[in-house]
Write a protein that holds these residues in place. Structure first.
Motif, mmCIF file in Angstrom:
data_model
loop_
_atom_site.group_PDB
_atom_site.id
_atom_site.type_symbol
_atom_site.label_atom_id
_atom_site.label_comp_id
_atom_site.label_asym_id
_atom_site.label_seq_id
_atom_site.Cartn_x
_atom_site.Cartn_y
_atom_site.Cartn_z
ATOM 1 N N SER A 11 -57.517 71.697 28.624
ATOM 2 C CA SER A 11 -57.865 72.982 28.026
ATOM 3 C C SER A 11 -59.334 73.307 28.228
ATOM 4 C CB SER A 11 -57.535 72.979 26.533
ATOM 5 O OG SER A 11 -57.815 74.259 25.995
ATOM 6 N N THR A 12 -59.584 74.582 28.549
ATOM 7 C CA THR A 12 -60.951 75.098 28.536
ATOM 8 C C THR A 12 -61.016 76.170 27.462
ATOM 9 O OG1 THR A 12 -60.323 76.614 30.300
ATOM 10 C CG2 THR A 12 -61.503 74.630 30.937
ATOM 11 N N ALA A 13 -62.209 76.352 26.928
ATOM 12 C CA ALA A 13 -62.329 77.271 25.795
ATOM 13 C C ALA A 13 -63.754 77.754 25.685
ATOM 14 C CB ALA A 13 -61.920 76.541 24.512
ATOM 15 N N LEU A 14 -63.916 78.909 25.084
ATOM 16 C CA LEU A 14 -65.248 79.466 24.890
ATOM 17 C C LEU A 14 -65.292 80.206 23.556
ATOM 18 C CD1 LEU A 14 -65.992 80.818 28.476
ATOM 19 C CD2 LEU A 14 -67.347 79.099 27.296
ATOM 20 N N ILE A 58 -60.811 86.649 29.340
ATOM 21 C CA ILE A 58 -59.724 85.820 29.880
ATOM 22 C C ILE A 58 -59.011 86.638 30.942
ATOM 23 C CG2 ILE A 58 -57.418 84.951 29.369
ATOM 24 C CD1 ILE A 58 -58.293 83.597 27.038
ATOM 25 N N ASN A 87 -56.784 76.463 36.629
ATOM 26 C CA ASN A 87 -57.619 76.866 35.500
ATOM 27 C C ASN A 87 -59.058 76.920 35.996
ATOM 28 O OD1 ASN A 87 -59.492 76.331 33.292
ATOM 29 N ND2 ASN A 87 -57.722 75.833 32.004
ATOM 30 N N LEU A 142 -62.603 82.789 31.249
ATOM 31 C CA LEU A 142 -61.618 81.754 31.567
ATOM 32 C C LEU A 142 -60.525 82.414 32.392
ATOM 33 C CD1 LEU A 142 -61.189 80.397 27.918
ATOM 34 C CD2 LEU A 142 -62.785 79.523 29.653
ATOM 35 N N PHE A 175 -66.819 83.416 22.271
ATOM 36 C CA PHE A 175 -67.475 84.629 22.763
ATOM 37 C C PHE A 175 -68.029 85.476 21.622
ATOM 38 C CE2 PHE A 175 -64.770 84.144 26.602
ATOM 39 C CZ PHE A 175 -65.754 84.268 27.570
ATOM 40 N N ASP A 200 -52.406 81.084 27.071
ATOM 41 C CA ASP A 200 -53.580 81.965 27.075
ATOM 42 C C ASP A 200 -53.696 82.563 25.685
ATOM 43 O OD1 ASP A 200 -54.645 84.652 26.983
ATOM 44 O OD2 ASP A 200 -54.347 84.916 29.116
ATOM 45 N N THR A 201 -54.772 82.227 24.972
ATOM 46 C CA THR A 201 -54.939 82.775 23.625
ATOM 47 C C THR A 201 -56.326 83.379 23.447
ATOM 48 O OG1 THR A 201 -55.871 80.784 22.629
ATOM 49 C CG2 THR A 201 -53.475 80.945 22.667
ATOM 50 N N SER A 202 -56.366 84.420 22.653
ATOM 51 C CA SER A 202 -57.655 85.036 22.335
ATOM 52 C C SER A 202 -57.601 85.637 20.938
ATOM 53 C CB SER A 202 -57.999 86.133 23.346
ATOM 54 O OG SER A 202 -59.202 86.773 22.962
ATOM 55 N N ASN A 259 -61.462 81.806 22.307
ATOM 56 C CA ASN A 259 -60.628 82.050 23.483
ATOM 57 C C ASN A 259 -60.304 80.710 24.135
ATOM 58 O OD1 ASN A 259 -60.664 85.170 24.494
ATOM 59 N ND2 ASN A 259 -62.509 84.692 23.331
ATOM 60 N N THR A 260 -59.033 80.488 24.462
ATOM 61 C CA THR A 260 -58.674 79.213 25.104
ATOM 62 C C THR A 260 -57.632 79.420 26.196
ATOM 63 O OG1 THR A 260 -56.696 78.567 23.839
ATOM 64 C CG2 THR A 260 -58.817 78.141 22.789
ATOM 65 N N LEU A 261 -57.713 78.550 27.182
ATOM 66 C CA LEU A 261 -56.611 78.393 28.153
ATOM 67 C C LEU A 261 -56.153 76.944 28.078
ATOM 68 C CD1 LEU A 261 -57.714 80.066 31.533
ATOM 69 C CD2 LEU A 261 -56.009 80.896 29.910
ATOM 70 N N CYS A 274 -59.853 87.895 20.327
ATOM 71 C CA CYS A 274 -60.790 88.996 20.571
ATOM 72 C C CYS A 274 -60.092 90.212 21.156
ATOM 73 C CB CYS A 274 -61.902 88.525 21.513
ATOM 74 S SG CYS A 274 -62.781 87.073 20.916
ATOM 75 N N GLU A 325 -55.639 86.572 33.942
ATOM 76 C CA GLU A 325 -54.451 85.950 34.535
ATOM 77 C C GLU A 325 -54.217 86.571 35.902
ATOM 78 O OE1 GLU A 325 -52.358 83.697 33.027
ATOM 79 O OE2 GLU A 325 -53.486 83.678 31.150
#
Lengths: 329, 329, 329, 329
Positions: free
Chosen positions: A192-195, D145, D214, D222, A197, A226-228, A210-212, A230, D147
């Motif tokens: 997982s990567t995430a930020l 993000i 990713n 992301l 923002f 894919d989640t956000s 925010n994450t993938l 924001c 896709e």
């Protein structure tokens, strides 16, 4: 009539309380909440007594079931205490906030032979139910690649007290539950990567908005989550699964079907906020819980399911914080 | 608590009865139905007493309101008898089945100062409510051309005893109500063509199962109404209005949002049948009726509205039967 | 190489000229246009000689085919003069502007054994071709009700010199051509209402800018044609046919597939203007015409088709002007 | 007139050759292809001379430009040889098949001051052009993000000779090009999982037919890239970007707009295969290349862009083969 206590007088405590009452099988006898005003208000609406303290409520009312809708870090203790008193539990997600808590919960639930059901309401949504039924009936063949997309409108205040990776336990957990429901719990690698923002408080606390998440099942499928938090265009919960024989999609849901066309724009009905999008799902999951208690049947999703979902959440947290893939077996 | 009697123990009698009870303001005290078995069943479900005969029910229960969901040719007498007893009435559409009946109804309602509301539930659908709000707020400017499309799945048995042009009173009447609600009741010329394709019984009785109605308001808009009882693809209720500044559309509604793509086809969720499509609308119209009674407010749609709608229906019947345009003023 | 003359140096003259040249089978030898500047410009682009006068161009160039893209009231004379010189003709719609003109055209075309094809390009659009193929292959069974919708963006200047009911010959004629192509030319009753909303010049001249046409085929279907020149949301050409077994639709076409979602609106790609929407159709119809000439095959749509379409247009004009249904047999 | 040689007489060699010729600025003087029959056929169609050998074609025809549409492992040598002869190059993607090849290409192109353009035609698609324009004009604010989804119909034969991770160079490279075009080339971490589901030959060769990539830009966004060669529902190229202020989407494109509704299914027009979906894009990129040569302007995408895209592809290959995240700086 069963007797039930609601813990937590927020939006979900109210939704579950009303749905429980409307089953016609359950009397709400108590509402537990730290703030008296809010607790009294819901208690009054449900015809129940207000308690400041969970233990007092158990002693006074001797309930058959407890509905937990309090902050997520309080779930484990409340579940275990209920279990030790032989009381069935419906808890909002997540079960515990890590696998350590979850192990203790599973032991206690199983030792005390109570029913536990977790509030992954998306699994009771008719679009998702139909999607799973189609997948299971081989409508698209073996799944190859899947996308799960979950986006919340930007909240005006923080929805919880952040800690490192808390978003996985609070928000992405719904997608992990969908993952386990649709594709099972098997050997997988999670990355997982995430930020952060939009919320500096999240960034300071080591949390994200925010994450993938890349999930590789060893015999397939490959899944991207894919989640956000924001989203400025509204609530948006979607799924797509590419199978050997076709594509399965759950599209987002709008509030009504009135549109205005103006040449280069369309006035667009708002996407439903979760309370409306999942109104029927919230009702169905509570009905299913009451039915499981009545008929002494297995709940869905139960404590074992919750444990599996928590394992994936732990792996995703670890991956995001350390920058490495994490294998779950 | 108000006391209500339900006349007609069919699907709509049941829907209205349940919605009325759920307002919490009304006790259902009687169910009137010619068939005892069906009547007893609904009476039992609603906690009411069964009556074979309307007059006996009035005498025995002295209700505050009557809900009429019996065959359309019985509406006029039931409404007038209720009015003469000072009882408020919610009647399924149509009000009466011709302007002659409607005149008598309006007189009796106004003389006896009761509330009358007609079950044009489409006007309580959120998509149609939003459409009307947009039209009234000038979102598309002056309306030029409109299309109203209503299609029912082919029934397996005849929904009513046919007479010449009965489809206008039973089915197209919903579109006439939308017409009056959206564009008003003003000088207009009505022309209708119609055919009986699927039901030989309709043809023999001078009735139809497919109609087109062309309505020309003298200062615009031009409106086409397209109805069919022969839809094999499901229930379909749509509207579009071309205005000076844009296009307003109400699209059809599907049951859920799960799709499977297979290259040259998409598995398509079924369109909602009227009980589901208009579930919220049925609830809202009954709540509005109870509120109008409680607060002594004007009902919507009321007897004057029903009279206007009936005038258009009479004109369309006459036009289809005689092949000529008919002007309504 | 065939030699062709283009009459009319407007947009469609240019489109047809380029498409004709691109077939590789035809040399454009002349362009006829009253305004010299415009005519010279197109002649130069097509490598042709400019003529002010049609007869001179025939004498000088002895063409094999003539493409007519001049004002609609000039078509009849140009077609007949070409026919008498044994020259094949592709004419923009309409053929003539009434049945009287059309009779003379059909006689002359048939006596002189030339090919005539009419520019109803919608019949060469792939969405309409596919729709007709599906209808003919019984994909939806017997047609019951149909809607044809055609909307032009409001022009900034009048597209032609208006006369009473001219819109039927200039614009609705495309829908009449679709009608004949899809459902045939059989006994039918035509009723039309119309209004002049936006153009006072139309109103003064007895012409319209919005029309509804109700067409009743005696053995079905019922057809509604909805046209407007007052679209502020773009060009919009649609069709739907309800058949015994399902619904057939041709939806409108957008320019590209990029969208921006903002909560209550979507940025919407523009609908294609006719030159783009029907770009391929314009090319295909010219290719079909050249092929018909080369192989001495029947053209589509030909002079008999044009005559039938004109009969319906005349009936609609009469109906709108006199307010009565008109039967065509 | 410029003189051009086409290397590779497959589908893309033919498409580029025809588009080049249609610019009216270029004469196709030679076609190079190992198989004589195929090469002769295309040469004859384009009015060119057939060559078996690239060097002979250069000597004989002294072209101004070379179009490379041969297998991807031949690109580097062909580009460098052209550069050393001062000939401008349009090459199909990828530029070289790894960063080592790409370095040599960039040196040679820059030393010899030739123009190089790479065939990432998606960047010339109007939907993608509009999307990028909207992103650059801040229509959705800062991207959070994204896709990218690319799915090819299952081929009946292998499209190329597989080697470990070849799918990234042959197929995913289009998405890497979109990535660089939309979000730039900056410090990023790339992680990819992949599986060979349908082609045992891929599995044996260490290649894949389904991948997830990713990409984490350090200052956001992301990005998830989802590709499959196993689509049974048709070609599908989509993009969505969630920005701070809204959602930007490029939706898939269908062939035409005719639909049949049957209750639980819709007959769905096929998605366009790449030659049709990107027909205009293929034309535009060749026109842009000729224009850049004529006006001595910078090409897009050029050799530096190709080098950057190749660096990401190398990272994704390494990540998939070794199971680790790879940082590109």
């Amino acid at each position: 009539m069963y007797k039930a206590i609601i813990v937590g007088a927020g939006r979900l405590g109210r939704i579950h309380g009303i749905n429980l009452k409307n089953t016609g099988m359950v009397e709400i006898v108590g509402v537990v909440n730290p703030s008296k005003e809010k607790g009294m208000k819901l208690a009054s609406e449900l015809g129940a007594i207000y308690f400041n303290d969970f233990q007092s409520s158990l002693k006074a009312m001797k309930p058959d079931m407890v509905i937990i809708a309090s902050p997520m870090n309080t779930h484990a203790n409340l579940i275990i205490e209920s279990a030790e008193n032989g009381i069935h539990v419906f808890t909002e997600k997540p079960m515990g906030i890590n696998s350590n808590e979850n192990s203790k919960i599973v032991s206690s639930v199983q030792k005390n032979k109570i029913k536990l059901q977790i509030g992954f309401q998306r699994l009771y949504d008719d679009s998702f139910i139909n999607a799973k039924r189609l997948l299971d009936s081989n409508a698209i063949g073996r799944p190859l690649i899947a996308e799960l997309i979950s986006r919340d409108p930007t909240p005006e205040f923080l929805p919880y007290l952040p800690y490192p990776g808390a978003i996985y336990d609070d928000f992405v957990i719904h997608d992990f539950a969908t993952l386990v429901s649709f594709f099972g719990f098997k050997r997988m690698t999670v990355y997982s990567t995430a930020l952060a923002f939009s919320f500096p408080q999240y960034k300071e606390a080591g949390d994200y908005d925010n994450t993938l998440v890349n999930v590789k099942y060893y015999d397939g499928p490959l899944v991207n989550i894919d989640t956000s938090r924001c989203s400025k265009y509204g609530y948006d919960i979607r799924l797509e699964v590419l199978g050997e024989n076709g594509l399965l999609k759950v599209e987002n849901v709008t509030d009504y079907q009135t549109f205005v066309y103006k040449g280069d724009s369309v006035t667009h009905p708002p996407y439903l906020w979760f309370e409306d999008r999942f109104r029927d799902a919230y009702r169905r999951e509570i009905e299913a819980f009451v039915k499981a208690v009545m008929n002494d049947e297995r709940t869905f999703p139960d404590e074992v399911f919750g444990m599996q979902v928590g394992r994936i959440s732990d792996a995703a947290k670890k991956s995001a914080l350390e920058g490495v893939p994490v294998t779950v077996e």
